[in-house]
Write a protein that holds these residues in place. Structure first.
Motif, short mmCIF file in Angstrom:
data_model
loop_
_atom_site.label_atom_id
_atom_site.label_comp_id
_atom_site.label_asym_id
_atom_site.label_seq_id
_atom_site.Cartn_x
_atom_site.Cartn_y
_atom_site.Cartn_z
N ARG A 32 -2.90 -8.81 -2.71
CA ARG A 32 -3.99 -8.09 -3.39
C ARG A 32 -5.37 -8.51 -2.91
O ARG A 32 -6.37 -7.94 -3.33
N ARG A 34 -6.83 -11.51 -3.51
CA ARG A 34 -7.52 -12.24 -4.56
C ARG A 34 -7.42 -13.76 -4.40
O ARG A 34 -8.19 -14.49 -5.02
N SER A 35 -6.48 -14.25 -3.61
CA SER A 35 -6.21 -15.69 -3.59
C SER A 35 -6.92 -16.45 -2.49
O SER A 35 -6.95 -17.67 -2.49
N ARG A 46 -3.36 -4.52 2.09
CA ARG A 46 -3.69 -4.74 0.70
C ARG A 46 -2.76 -3.93 -0.20
O ARG A 46 -2.49 -2.75 0.07
N ASP A 48 -0.34 -4.24 -4.29
CA ASP A 48 0.27 -4.98 -5.39
C ASP A 48 1.77 -4.71 -5.35
O ASP A 48 2.20 -3.55 -5.41
#
Length: 338
Positions: A32, A34-35, A46, A48
Motif C-alpha cells: 500500500r 505506507r510502511s 500499489r 491492498d
C-alpha cells in the motif's frame, strides 16, 4: 528469476527485495506504500491485498518464479492471495513465525512441531498473532498449486526494524547516564538478523524447496549484558547500566518485552523455550547467521541518520519505557539497595 514480494518496503520484506536485486533477479513489490520507501530497482505495484480488484491488477500480464509473502497475517486474506497467484508462480515462500507453533512458548518448539489449531479461512478475530499465522500457513499449503516453503523466524533484528526493539535500546543508551538494565546480564538470548532470514528464504525458494524451517540464530549467540554492551559500544555512550532484579521490576510494574524490549521477566520455562528454538534443520539446509555485533552496528548506522524526534519505536505497538518511569524504578532500586 522473477520474484514477487508481498510487502517489500518495510523491514524483512525490504531485506528480501535488497537480497533478490543483488542476485540479479527481477523484483516486483506489492504493497500500500505506507510502511517505507520503495527499494530502487524494484517494480512497485500499489495495492491492498484485501481488495480483489487490486490483486487482479497485480497479476495483469505478469508472472513470477517465486512469491515471497512477508505481509500475511490473516488466513482468509492470505488464502485469497494464494488463489490469485497460484497459476502465476512456481514457488510460494510464506514467512510465518515461531509463534505459530502449537503451545509455544509455553511448550518447547521442535522441528516437527504442529501449528496452533486455526482454519485456513479464519478471519482477523479468530485468534491471536501466532494462531492466525498457523492458519496462514495452512492457507498456503492447501491453496497453492506448486512448491510451498514455510519459514518460521525467531526474534528478528536489523536495519529498518519497524518493531523497534533494538532501535529503542540504541536510542536510550545513546543518551547516556544511568540506564535501567533488566534482570540478569548473563541471561542467554537467540537473535537473528533480518538479512540472514531473507538470504535463507531466497536460497530455498530458488531451489524450489517444499519444506518448513525454524530460522533464527544459534541459541546463546548473545547474552542480555553483551547485547546492551554492544549498544553502548557502537553509540559511544557514557551510559552506566544499573542491573535491576527481575522480580523487583515485576513488583514495580515494569512490562515485559514491550516496555523493556526483549526482557521476558523472571527466569521460567517460557523464557527458556523462547530463547532455545531448534535450528539444526535450517543450518543443515544452509542457514548462516552473522554476529550480533554486526547487526547492532549496522542498525545504529541506519538509525543515526534519522533525527531522534522522528524515530518510530514500533509501527503497531510502541516499545520502550517512559523516562519518568525508568527514573522512578531506579530511585526505588537505589533506596532498597541503600
Amino acid at each position: 528469476m522473477k520474484v514477487l514480494v508481498m510487502g517489500g518496503s518495510g523491514f524483512l520484506g525490504r531485506a528480501v527485495v535488497v537480497a533478490a536485486l543483488a542476485r540479479g533477479h527481477e523484483v516486483t513489490t506489492f504493497n500500500r506504500g505506507r510502511s517505507g520507501g520503495d527499494v530502487p530497482g524494484a517494480e512497485a505495484v500499489r495495492g491492498d491485498r484485501e481488495v480483489p480488484a487490486d490483486l487482479e491488477r497485480l497479476i495483469g500480464g505478469r508472472s513470477w518464479d517465486i512469491v515471497v509473502d512477508t505481509s500475511g497475517y490473516v488466513p482468509r486474506v492470505v488464502g485469497e492471495s494464494v488463489r490469485v497467484l497460484s497459476s502465476r508462480a512456481s514457488t510460494y515462500a510464506f514467512v510465518s513465525s515461531i509463534s505459530a507453533v502449537d503451545g509455544f512458548p509455553g511448550t518447547p518448539a521442535a522441528a516437527d512441531s504442529a501449528g496452533w489449531a486455526c482454519e485456513p479461512d479464519a478471519g482477523p478475530d479468530d485468534g491471536g498473532y501466532g494462531v492466525l499465522k498457523a492458519g496462514c500457513e495452512r492457507a498456503v499449503e492447501q491453496g497453492f498449486d506448486g512448491d510451498v516453503l514455510i519459514v518460521q523466524p525467531g526474534l528478528i533484528l536489523g536495519p529498518h526494524e519497524d518493531v523497534a526493539r533494538l532501535p529503542w535500546w540504541l536510542t536510550r543508551i545513546s543518551r547516556g547516564g544511568p540506564v535501567l538494565a533488566p534482570g540478569d546480564p548473563g541471561a542467554p538470548m537467540q537473535l537473528v538478523d533480518a538479512r540472514d532470514v531473507a538470504i535463507f528464504t531466497l536460497d530455498q525458494a530458488e531451489r524450489g524447496t517444499s519444506d518448513r524451517f525454524m530460522v533464527t540464530g544459534p541459541a546463546g549467540n548473545a547474552t542480555y549484558g553483551e547485547w546492551l554492551g554492544l549498544c553502548k559500544e557502537v553509540t559511544g555512550s557514557d551510559a552506566e547500566f544499573v542491573w535491576v532484579d527481575d522480580q523487583f521490576l515485576v513488583d514495580q510494574g515494569a512490562g515485559t518485552f514491550v516496555e523493556l524490549p526483549l526482557w521476558g521477566g523472571p527466569p521460567s520455562a517460557v523464557t527458556g523455550n523462547f530463547w532455545s528454538v531448534p535450528t539444526a534443520k535450517a543450518e543443515a539446509a544452509g542457514l548462516r547467521t552473522r554476529a550480533v555485533a554486526e547487526t547492532v552496528r549496522d542498525t545504529w548506522a541506519w538509525l543515526r541518520e534519522i533525527p531522534e524526534d522522528r524515530r518510530n519505536y514500533g509501527a503497531k505497538t510502541p516499545h520502550g519505557m517512559a523516562p519518568e518511569k525508568e527514573a522512578a524504578i531506579l530511585a526505588a532500586w537505589a533506596a532498597r539497595s541503600a
